[in-house]
Design a protein around this motif. Structure first.
Motif: not given
Lengths: 639, 457
Positions: A277-280, A285, A289, A295-296, A312-313, A426, A429, A431
């Motif tokens: 989920r943290y690296c969609p 995205k 959202f 998005h960056h 990256n992104g 999932e 990672r 945190f």
């Protein structure tokens, strides 16, 4: 000794030459075990198949811990990093994380050089096709061509290669990484042992050709002026540093995604594995959202001598022609050329609740799993597990007690405890919010926390360890001096205080109390009220320890009762089904995980506080030998 | 695995009906083997939640009683296990025989509270609901019953759950700002966080304060009677004990040789403390018993401070005024049947917060008003259907600590401290709320973060 083609028996065999495999093999060999690393392709040892960076918030902590334990990742990063940055610099030291862009080619060359020059470590190019078992123990591996290699312990670090399946658009092909065959036979060998398997998914963005990007129009992101090394033993970084660039997606990018959703394996139901989920992906995205219009995208060079750029992104598994359209909607990338399309990869993992906290499997003695096979993502998470698996494989061979890192010892402890206790749904990672002891698990004190263990294991030199001991001896001495030095509110003191920004002092106090004030730093205090000469690293520790003290006390207050539970061991043969008052669901979970301590039991999802209380009472009763209670009799298996 | 338990669920004694409850894997089997339909047939396949009329026979076939049987199929039952409830005619002997017959079928006699414990362990109810059940069983008054019922419905859980979620919302911003600072996200400002935390803290404070109220409904209020010798303390006590039964009834089971007397005003129990002191002879050595008065006041929710209205204030009265100042109290001007000589103004000036009542313990005038005043003071103005009271000391402690942790959180926010430091105390507060709700938050937090932010640069 001939490398990799002479011996047919090793103490430890490591299958897989990724970040977990490298640390596992090095640790084992350095601890004196004859070790063999089996890899499909020597050129892919320590490859970074995704982003060309090491570290970050939480991940950087892990790298420092690996270093303190005597691992290699930090040192190799220091020698090959091309941009160093400390993230969260404006926040407190506990959540600052080091991150480095690494030169991908240099990194893997350097790691391979270290492996090849390591005494007691052989490297063999080939495919491990089968594990050999006997009486619940692993006995060795069979490699392609049928050669059998005997081993007392085997560490599996096969990453995404178990039944790997790569998706680009609606095309899919079996592969571990792009252009590499998956380990299909090994997967079957796994199934024959009876491990449960799960399926996960991860992805990577297309790579772009630097010469086709209009960097002049983009925001530059420089590294730190004074790059800080990862390793406690690195003096300074002397490789030339390069910038990254920042751009953003826009409404046109989102439109391309929306127009081509039917070509997305993710949204057409072709991908079954669960992604992070943290690296969609950019698809995720846009869909999840829709209100966020931009998005960056960080453009990161993959190395000094390559013109590949990692955007990256925008991880994606859309069809290649869609990826071209998508990339070219982004400012600065209007003429960009893709040198390799992005893709998604699905792979099997072995849910890690089937492991002990040593990373040894519960089913097969001597068999260890580390890295993505355990459901994690990230080079750092993999390397940390590789370290622990390699160490415990060696300790097992040497018949020494195992190394179990607790949640208080470090992020590696948090990582492994989470994996073996809760499993993961999932790709996992790290945190910092996962660490309840966050304020004491800092990058700056990883040496204090773990170097003693590393030294005891034989992985950290006596010299390095003694330097660490001396550093913290000085820290302690300086803190004692600060708390014993009284300051009176006289004109001389007030003048000094005014110079460092304190307007009033009403009552006598100590230097230590002054340092607790948010507006004062140690260096200022030291200048005005000078004492013994201390190094920068010592001063930094003094400042952190004094300033954080009150918060650390309150943090510990919360985990105090938990700490007590950590010290209550649960016998391996404990009969949960005999405990009256535990629901069937609770019994089932406890029997599946077989927690080592009550603390671990309390973190299993679905285990209620009252179940823990009940178990606590029973275990206490059992320990003190108090008799007569029927529940105790039941728990002993006599009822 | 759970064995099957059974117990008589209604209070012991000769009642109209009695309820026997059986819970566990074999509950249905145990009960059906003893049950016969009015036609004498076995009931083999009962529908869940349906009431069957018939009779209970012992294993030898002898009819014990007519009874109704209801089968609750797991998990839709009180304990979330298979449950059978048998309603029989009251009577100790018959009910016990039925229970014995069930135990003979392999059930075990339930321990006190075991049904509720199972309901909790099986996730049927949460910790605060389980405690409310215990309260319900032990409820001392109607109002306490109401509070217990409201907790049982999840009133407290619901309330705390809401506060908990608001704090998790703040925490998720702090945590995302730490772990995903590079992802180009926008986070709540410190001011906004502060506003939310303050308002949650205020609501928790209200709950903490409600503890005193809640405790009064559950356990009764403690009322001390203070005054110099001969002022009429014993008369007042006797008058209260003998007051019209509709308003005040002596509580059965108390004996006169204890130091405390219990009466009941409307739905609240009143304990009158230090009655031995009140009953001492006027010629006792210690004229006022200041020490004992102090001690009584410390334990009291309310003090009734007596003055003799027929006499001017003397030094003993003034000493008493100093002693009781600042405590919750009602001033009583006794002997209003005699000619007044007291300076009421001085008392009012010295004890400005206290209500002043005039009465005669001897004749009984003003007693009804006194009862109302006591009731108003200890029961407060809150109406039972809108408020939640904290009734457990454990809850009060956790809430008080959560409140203190939130105070620290606010300070850190005001000082613009880094997020991980703000989070320390916020976590502590959540931990205390979680202890009441019986949950931990690690997983909630990540779900919240990923649901709210587009993470991933």
């Amino acid at each position: 000794m001939l490398k990799g083609n002479g011996m047919n028996r090793y103490d430890v065999v490591v299958i897989g030459g990724g970040h977990a495999g490298c640390e596992a093999a090095l640790a084992s060999a350095r601890m004196g075990c004859s070790t063999l690393l089996i890899t499909l392709d020597k050129d892919k040892i320590a490859l970074m198949p995704c982003n060309p960076a090491i570290g970050g918030v939480g991940k950087g902590h892990i790298v420092r811990e690996i270093d303190a334990l005597g691992g290699e990742m930090a040192k190799v990063t220091d020698r090959t990093g091309i941009q160093f940055r400390i993230l969260n610099r404006s926040k407190g030291p506990a959540v600052q994380g080091s991150r480095a862009q690494a030169d991908k080619q240099l990194y893997k060359d350097e790691m391979r050089r270290v492996l090849e020059s390591q005494a007691g470590l052989d490297i063999l190019c080939g495919e491990a096709e089968e594990l050999v078992f006997e009486a619940g123990r692993v006995r060795g591996v069979v490699i392609s061509g049928g050669r059998q290699i005997a081993a007392s312990a085997v560490v599996i670090t096969t990453g995404t290669f178990l039944n790997g399946l790569i998706h680009v658009g609606l095309k899919s092909s079996p592969a571990g990484r792009v252009g590499e065959n998956p380990a299909t036979r090994l997967s079957q060998s796994f199934l024959s042992v009876g491990f449960d398997l799960g399926r996960l998914k991860t992805g990577t963005p297309p790579r772009l050709l630097a010469g086709t990007i209009d960097f002049d129009r983009l925001e530059v992101q420089e590294g730190d002026r004074d790059p800080q090394p990862f390793s406690f033993s690195t003096e300074r970084i002397d490789r030339p540093q390069v910038p990254c660039y920042l751009t953003t997606t826009n409404e046109a990018t989102a439109q391309v995604v929306r127009d081509n959703m039917h070509l997305s394996p993710l949204y057409s139901g072709r991908i079954e594995g669960v992604g992070p989920r943290y690296c969609p992906s950019i698809e995720d995205k846009v869909v999840k959202f829709p209100d966020k219009l931009s998005h960056h995208v960080f453009l990161e060079p993959e190395g000094l001598d390559t013109d590949w750029i990692y955007p990256n992104g925008i991880s994606t598994s859309l069809a290649e022609e869609v990826q071209w359209k998508l990339v070219r909607t982004i400012p600065g990338l209007e003429r960009a050329e893709i040198v390799r399309p992005g893709y998604a990869v699905e792979y099997d993992f072995v849910p890690p609740t089937q492991l002990l906290p040593t990373l040894e499997t519960k089913k097969v003695r001597g068999l260890f799993h580390a890295g993505q096979i355990n459901g994690t993502s990230g080079y750092e998470e993999a390397a940390g597990q590789g370290m622990v698996a390699g160490i415990n494989a060696a300790l097992g061979v040497q018949k020494r007690p195992p190394l179990i890192l607790s949640r208080m010892d470090g992020y590696i402890g948090v990582l492994i405890d989470d994996l073996v206790t809760k499993g993961t749904l999932e790709p996992y990672r790290m945190f910092t919010s996962r660490a309840e002891y966050r304020l004491i698990l800092r990058q700056d004190n990883a040496d204090f926390r773990l170097m003693g263990k590393g030294h005891e294991l034989g992985l950290v030199s006596r010299e390095d360890y003694e330097r660490c001991v001396e550093k913290y001896r000085q820290v302690e001495g300086e803190i004692r001096r600060l708390s014993e030095t009284r300051v009176l509110p006289n004109p001389e003191t007030l003048e000094k205080l005014r110079r460092i920004g304190i307007e009033e002092l009403r009552a006598p106090t100590t230097l230590c109390s002054l340092l607790k004030r948010p507006e004062i730093d140690y260096l200022q205090l030291y200048r005005e009220f000078n004492g013994a000469e201390v190094s920068r690293h010592v001063g930094e520790q003094v400042e952190i320890q004094v300033k954080y003290e009150g918060f650390i006390l309150r943090q510990n207050q919360m985990v105090e009762k938990q700490k007590k539970l950590e010290t209550v061991p649960i016998p391996a043969d404990f009969n949960y089904s005999g405990v009256s008052g535990l629901s069937r669901e609770v019994v089932q979970k406890l029997e599946q995980i077989r927690p080592v301590t009550l603390g671990q039991a309390s973190r299993i999802s679905g285990i209620t506080p009252s179940a823990i209380t009940l178990l606590f009472l029973l275990l206490e009763q059992r320990r003190s030998g108090g008799g007569g209670h029927k529940a105790r009799a039941a728990a002993d298996g006599n009822a | 695995m759970n064995d099957t338990i059974a117990a008589i669920a209604t209070p012991a004694g000769e009642g109209g009906v009695s309820l026997i409850r059986i819970s566990g894997e074999r509950a249905r089997e145990c009960a059906l083997s003893l049950f016969r339909t009015p036609r004498g047939a076995r009931l083999d396949d009962p529908a869940p939640r349906k009431v069957y009329f018939g009779e209970i026979a012992d294993p030898a076939g002898e009819c014990l009683d007519q009874a109704c049987l209801t089968w609750f199929k797991a998990p839709r039952s009180y304990t979330a296990e298979d449950v059978v409830e048998i309603t029989a005619h009251g009577g100790v002997w018959v009910t016990t025989r039925i229970l014995q017959a069930i135990l003979d079928q392999g059930a075990r006699l339930a321990e006190p509270g075991e049904f509720t414990r199972r309901a909790f362990l099986n996730g049927r109810i949460d910790l605060s609901q389980a405690e409310a059940v215990a309260d319900l069983i032990a409820a001392a008054s109607d109002r306490a019953l109401h509070t217990a019922v409201s907790h049982l419905k999840g009133g407290l859980s619901h309330k705390l759950g809401g506060l908990y979620d608001r704090l998790i919302g703040v925490l998720s911003h702090l945590e995302a700002a730490i772990d995903f600072s590079e992802d180009g996200l926008t986070f709540q400002s410190a001011e906004e966080s502060l506003r939310i935390v303050r308002s949650v803290q205020k609501e928790i404070q209200t709950l903490v304060e409600s503890y005193r109220q809640g405790k009064i409904y559950r356990e009764g209020a403690r009322v001390a009677i203070a005054g110099k010798p001969n002022v009429g303390k014993s008369s007042l006590l006797n008058a209260l004990l003998q007051e019209d039964r509709a308003i005040v009834t002596p509580f059965s089971g108390t004996t006169r040789d204890t130091l405390e007397e219990r009466v009941r005003i409307h739905d609240i129990h009143i304990q009158i403390i230090d009655s031995a002191g009140i009953r001492q002879h006027p010629e006792a050595i210690e004229a006022l018993g200041i020490e004992r008065t102090r001690h009584a006041l410390e334990r009291a929710d309310l003090a009734l401070v007596l003055f003799d209205a027929s006499q001017p204030l003397d030094s003993d009265d003034r000493l008493l005024i100093d002693t009781v100042r600042g405590k919750p109290l009602i001033v009583l001007l006794n002997k209003n049947d005699l000619e007044p000589h007291i300076d009421e103004g001085e008392i009012r000036a010295q004890l400005p917060q206290a209500p002043v009542l005039s009465l005669s313990a001897q004749t009984g005038t003003g007693l009804a008003e006194l009862c109302d005043a006591i009731y108003q003071t200890v029961a407060g103005g809150t109406t039972p259907d809108t408020s939640l009271w904290i009734t457990r000391e454990r809850h009060r402690q956790h809430l008080a600590r959560a409140r203190d942790a939130l105070e620290q959180t606010c300070q850190s926010l005001e000082q613009n401290r880094s997020e991980e430091l703000v989070a320390v105390d916020l976590n502590l507060a959540l931990d205390h709320l979680g202890a009441i709700l019986g949950k931990t938050f690690a997983e909630d937090l990540l779900d919240h973060i990923f649901g709210q932010f587009c993470i991933g640069k």
